[in-house]
Design an enzyme around this catalytic site. Structure first.
Site, PDB file in Angstrom:
ATOM      1  N   LEU A  17       0.823  -1.209   0.000  1.00  0.00           N
ATOM      2  CA  LEU A  17       0.000   0.000   0.000  1.00  0.00           C
ATOM      3  C   LEU A  17       0.855   1.256   0.000  1.00  0.00           C
ATOM      4  CD1 LEU A  17      -3.001  -0.972   2.277  1.00  0.00           C
ATOM      5  CD2 LEU A  17      -2.590  -1.401  -0.140  1.00  0.00           C
ATOM      6  N   LEU A  57      10.444   1.100  13.300  1.00  0.00           N
ATOM      7  CA  LEU A  57       9.463   1.726  14.203  1.00  0.00           C
ATOM      8  C   LEU A  57       9.622   1.265  15.651  1.00  0.00           C
ATOM      9  CD1 LEU A  57       6.272   1.513  11.953  1.00  0.00           C
ATOM     10  CD2 LEU A  57       7.597   3.566  12.492  1.00  0.00           C
ATOM     11  N   VAL A  79       3.274  -4.911  10.691  1.00  0.00           N
ATOM     12  CA  VAL A  79       2.915  -6.217  10.130  1.00  0.00           C
ATOM     13  C   VAL A  79       1.493  -6.119   9.573  1.00  0.00           C
ATOM     14  CG1 VAL A  79       2.488  -8.642  10.699  1.00  0.00           C
ATOM     15  CG2 VAL A  79       4.409  -7.431  11.773  1.00  0.00           C
ATOM     16  N   ASN A 117     -10.179  -4.011   8.674  1.00  0.00           N
ATOM     17  CA  ASN A 117     -11.476  -4.682   8.851  1.00  0.00           C
ATOM     18  C   ASN A 117     -11.373  -5.814   9.865  1.00  0.00           C
ATOM     19  OD1 ASN A 117     -11.584  -7.534   7.285  1.00  0.00           O
ATOM     20  ND2 ASN A 117     -10.140  -6.190   6.251  1.00  0.00           N
ATOM     21  N   HIS A 118     -10.149  -6.289  10.144  1.00  0.00           N
ATOM     22  CA  HIS A 118      -9.994  -7.420  11.066  1.00  0.00           C
ATOM     23  C   HIS A 118     -10.224  -7.026  12.529  1.00  0.00           C
ATOM     24  CE1 HIS A 118      -9.017 -10.259   7.943  1.00  0.00           C
ATOM     25  NE2 HIS A 118      -8.333  -9.270   7.369  1.00  0.00           N
ATOM     26  N   TYR A 141      -3.391  -9.951  14.750  1.00  0.00           N
ATOM     27  CA  TYR A 141      -3.284  -8.767  13.896  1.00  0.00           C
ATOM     28  C   TYR A 141      -4.457  -7.816  14.148  1.00  0.00           C
ATOM     29  CZ  TYR A 141      -3.728  -6.142   9.503  1.00  0.00           C
ATOM     30  OH  TYR A 141      -3.892  -5.157   8.559  1.00  0.00           O
TER      31      TYR A 141
HETATM   32  C1  15L Z   1      -5.922  -6.695   5.960  1.00  0.00           C
HETATM   33  O1  15L Z   1      -6.015  -5.922   6.891  1.00  0.00           O
HETATM   34  C2  15L Z   1      -4.602  -7.230   5.538  1.00  0.00           C
HETATM   35  O2  15L Z   1      -3.565  -6.291   5.695  1.00  0.00           O
HETATM   36  C3  15L Z   1      -4.582  -7.785   4.141  1.00  0.00           C
HETATM   37  O3  15L Z   1      -3.479  -8.655   4.065  1.00  0.00           O
HETATM   38  C4  15L Z   1      -5.885  -8.512   3.725  1.00  0.00           C
HETATM   39  O4  15L Z   1      -5.928  -9.737   4.299  1.00  0.00           O
HETATM   40  C5  15L Z   1      -7.111  -7.690   4.100  1.00  0.00           C
HETATM   41  O5  15L Z   1      -7.061  -7.202   5.412  1.00  0.00           O
HETATM   42  C6  15L Z   1      -8.419  -8.457   3.924  1.00  0.00           C
HETATM   43  O6  15L Z   1      -9.147  -8.630   4.896  1.00  0.00           O
HETATM   44  O7  15L Z   1      -8.702  -8.885   2.796  1.00  0.00           O
END
Ligand code: 15L
Length: 271
Positions: A17, A57, A79, A117-118, A141
């Site tokens: 990104l 960082l 990460v 979104n996670h 994550y």
């Molecule tokens: C993310 O936050 C990740 O950085 C990326 O690797 C994707 O997995 C993406 O979400 C996703 O949910 O598709």
């Protein structure tokens, strides 16, 4: 476009990104610095007027130096996938604490934070989630991104640093499976969203999902997008015929919003 910032910093600039965003951020600042770990940064080409500054960082003193004179930060560093705890702890938690502490000490005004979104990946896909609904992270994550949103809130409430937390979906050139018909964000929409997050007035602390205008979205995006002035140009539905038959494995990966990350772990990290 007139430069909105004197000195803008992009972290994670050698990542997928970061590389995608850097050229589009050039017109926003008189000086754009881009940063990442030395090895990936050294391998990456940036536009001529961009200065590349290597930095880990997790190195407190180096981050303090990196943020000297910076007005605003686009934080894409850390990460970016689900995995064992220790690397995520160093980059996404210790690294982010260093970033905000250095931002406070250097008078940074705004951060655009690549959340994910996670943070809400354990919600069922059938449910529409609003940015203010309770978090339901789907792994280490997602949990680290929830910490990121927490530190952003703290540094706004106590120290007046504005942050837009972008819960980015699936940032890829095109959607690759049925889940991505809900979560995809196109490269040009991501750039527009980051620019809006940098320049929209009076954002304070704001959480917004980062997707294109996807008809099948899992999220209630209206209020945050309006506040940012974000008007996505693309929509995943254009790819539906090609990818709706591409399914993740049955079970949590197919049922829950976080998709494939629900199929990763636990890690049994060494003690
Ligand atoms: C993310 O936050 C990740 O950085 C990326 O690797 C994707 O997995 C993406 O979400 C996703 O949910 O598709």
């Amino acid at each position: 476009m007139t430069a909105a910032f004197e000195h803008l910093l992009l972290t994670g600039a050698a990542g997928t990104l970061g590389r995608q965003l850097a050229p589009g951020l050039v017109p926003l600042a008189r000086r754009l610095w881009v940063s990442d770990l030395p090895v990936p940064l050294g391998r990456t080409q940036f536009p001529a007027n961009v200065q590349a500054v290597p930095c880990d960082l997790a190195d407190t003193a180096a981050v303090l130096r990196l943020l000297q004179g910076v007005d605003a930060v686009v934080h894409m560093g850390g990460v970016a996938v689900e995995g064992p705890w220790q690397p995520i702890l160093q980059a996404n938690i210790c690294g982010l604490h260093n970033l905000y502490e250095s931002a406070r000490r250097n008078g940074v005004k705004r951060v655009v934070f690549a959340s994910s979104n996670h943070v809400t990946g354990c919600y069922p896909q059938a449910q529409s989630v609003h940015p203010q609904d309770p978090p339901r992270p789907d792994g280490n994550y997602g949990l680290s991104k929830l910490f990121g949103e927490g530190i952003a809130r703290l540094y706004w409430d106590r120290w007046g640093i504005e942050t837009v937390c972008l819960r980015i979906g699936t940032a890829e050139p095109v959607p690759a499976n049925r889940r991505a018909l809900a979560t995809w964000i196109s490269p040009r929409d991501l750039l527009q969203l980051v620019r809006c997050a940098l320049t929209a007035p009076d954002v304070g602390f704001l959480v917004a999902y980062g997707i294109s205008a996807n008809a099948r979205r899992f999220y209630d995006t209206v209020a945050a997008w309006r506040q940012l002035g974000y008007l996505p140009q693309d929509g995943a539905e254009a790819y539906a015929e090609q990818v709706e038959h591409v399914l993740l494995p049955e079970g949590p990966q197919r049922m829950q919003q976080g998709g494939s990350f629900l199929g990763i772990g636990p890690f049994d990290d060494p003690a």
